[in-house]
Design a protein around this motif. Structure first.
Motif, PDB file in Angstrom:
ATOM      1  N   ILE A  86      44.817  20.422 -38.054  1.00  0.00           N
ATOM      2  CA  ILE A  86      44.895  20.269 -36.599  1.00  0.00           C
ATOM      3  C   ILE A  86      46.301  19.917 -36.120  1.00  0.00           C
ATOM      4  N   GLY A  87      47.200  19.625 -37.075  1.00  0.00           N
ATOM      5  CA  GLY A  87      48.583  19.346 -36.726  1.00  0.00           C
ATOM      6  C   GLY A  87      48.820  17.988 -36.091  1.00  0.00           C
ATOM      7  N   HIS A  88      47.984  17.003 -36.416  1.00  0.00           N
ATOM      8  CA  HIS A  88      48.117  15.660 -35.831  1.00  0.00           C
ATOM      9  C   HIS A  88      48.245  14.598 -36.915  1.00  0.00           C
ATOM     10  N   TRP A  89      48.931  13.522 -36.556  1.00  0.00           N
ATOM     11  CA  TRP A  89      49.006  12.351 -37.424  1.00  0.00           C
ATOM     12  C   TRP A  89      47.727  11.536 -37.275  1.00  0.00           C
ATOM     13  N   ILE A  90      47.199  11.064 -38.379  1.00  0.00           N
ATOM     14  CA  ILE A  90      45.999  10.232 -38.410  1.00  0.00           C
ATOM     15  C   ILE A  90      46.391   8.877 -38.995  1.00  0.00           C
ATOM     16  N   ARG A  91      46.054   7.811 -38.282  1.00  0.00           N
ATOM     17  CA  ARG A  91      46.384   6.482 -38.804  1.00  0.00           C
ATOM     18  C   ARG A  91      45.543   6.203 -40.041  1.00  0.00           C
ATOM     19  N   HIS A  92      46.233   5.949 -41.118  1.00  0.00           N
ATOM     20  CA  HIS A  92      45.581   5.665 -42.397  1.00  0.00           C
ATOM     21  C   HIS A  92      45.209   4.186 -42.503  1.00  0.00           C
ATOM     22  N   GLY A  93      46.049   3.332 -41.930  1.00  0.00           N
ATOM     23  CA  GLY A  93      45.753   1.911 -41.987  1.00  0.00           C
ATOM     24  C   GLY A  93      46.909   1.054 -41.521  1.00  0.00           C
ATOM     25  N   GLU A  94      46.621  -0.230 -41.444  1.00  0.00           N
ATOM     26  CA  GLU A  94      47.598  -1.255 -41.066  1.00  0.00           C
ATOM     27  C   GLU A  94      47.864  -2.097 -42.302  1.00  0.00           C
ATOM     28  N   TYR A  95      49.139  -2.361 -42.580  1.00  0.00           N
ATOM     29  CA  TYR A  95      49.515  -3.046 -43.814  1.00  0.00           C
ATOM     30  C   TYR A  95      50.507  -4.162 -43.531  1.00  0.00           C
TER      31      TYR A  95
END
Length: 115
Positions: A86-95
């Motif tokens: 889809i050509g979008h960034w997906i938040r994987h997580g907060e660290y």
């Protein structure tokens, strides 16, 4: 506040941490035969690499691997992977720290980054 704490400027990107990320990625488990590029990006860093697997780009062009953003208000890091369909960034997580993210990127057990 737009990424600042009471008058403080976001410390990222900076050249020291950019080099630190580059050196850490030399220890990754996947796609060790390509040389990823770490570019300064708004409040963080963008990691790109040639697509040697041809899974994402059949021509083997440069693709997005990960985006790292430092949230100066919360004093934490956000890690994103790219959904290439889809050509979008997906938040994987907060660290809580950069070393935690670098370890995750180097191990990449779910192949979210090094596809």
């Amino acid at each position: 506040m737009n990424g600042t704490l009471a008058g403080s400027v976001n410390p990222h990107p900076n050249e020291l941490d950019r080099k630190r990320i580059e050196r850490a990625l030399e220890q990754r488990k996947r796609y060790r035969y390509v040389t990823p590029e770490v570019q300064p990006y708004e409040n963080g860093y963008l990691i790109q690499s040639s697509c040697c697997s041809r899974n994402i780009d059949p021509e083997g062009g440069v693709i997005d691997i990960a985006k790292l953003e430092f949230d100066n208000d919360r004093r934490c890091w956000w890690l994103y992977h790219k959904d290439h369909e889809i050509g979008h960034w997906i938040r994987h997580g907060e660290y809580p720290s950069l070393p935690v993210i670098l370890d995750l990127l180097n191990q990449d057990p779910d192949r979210r980054f090094w596809q």
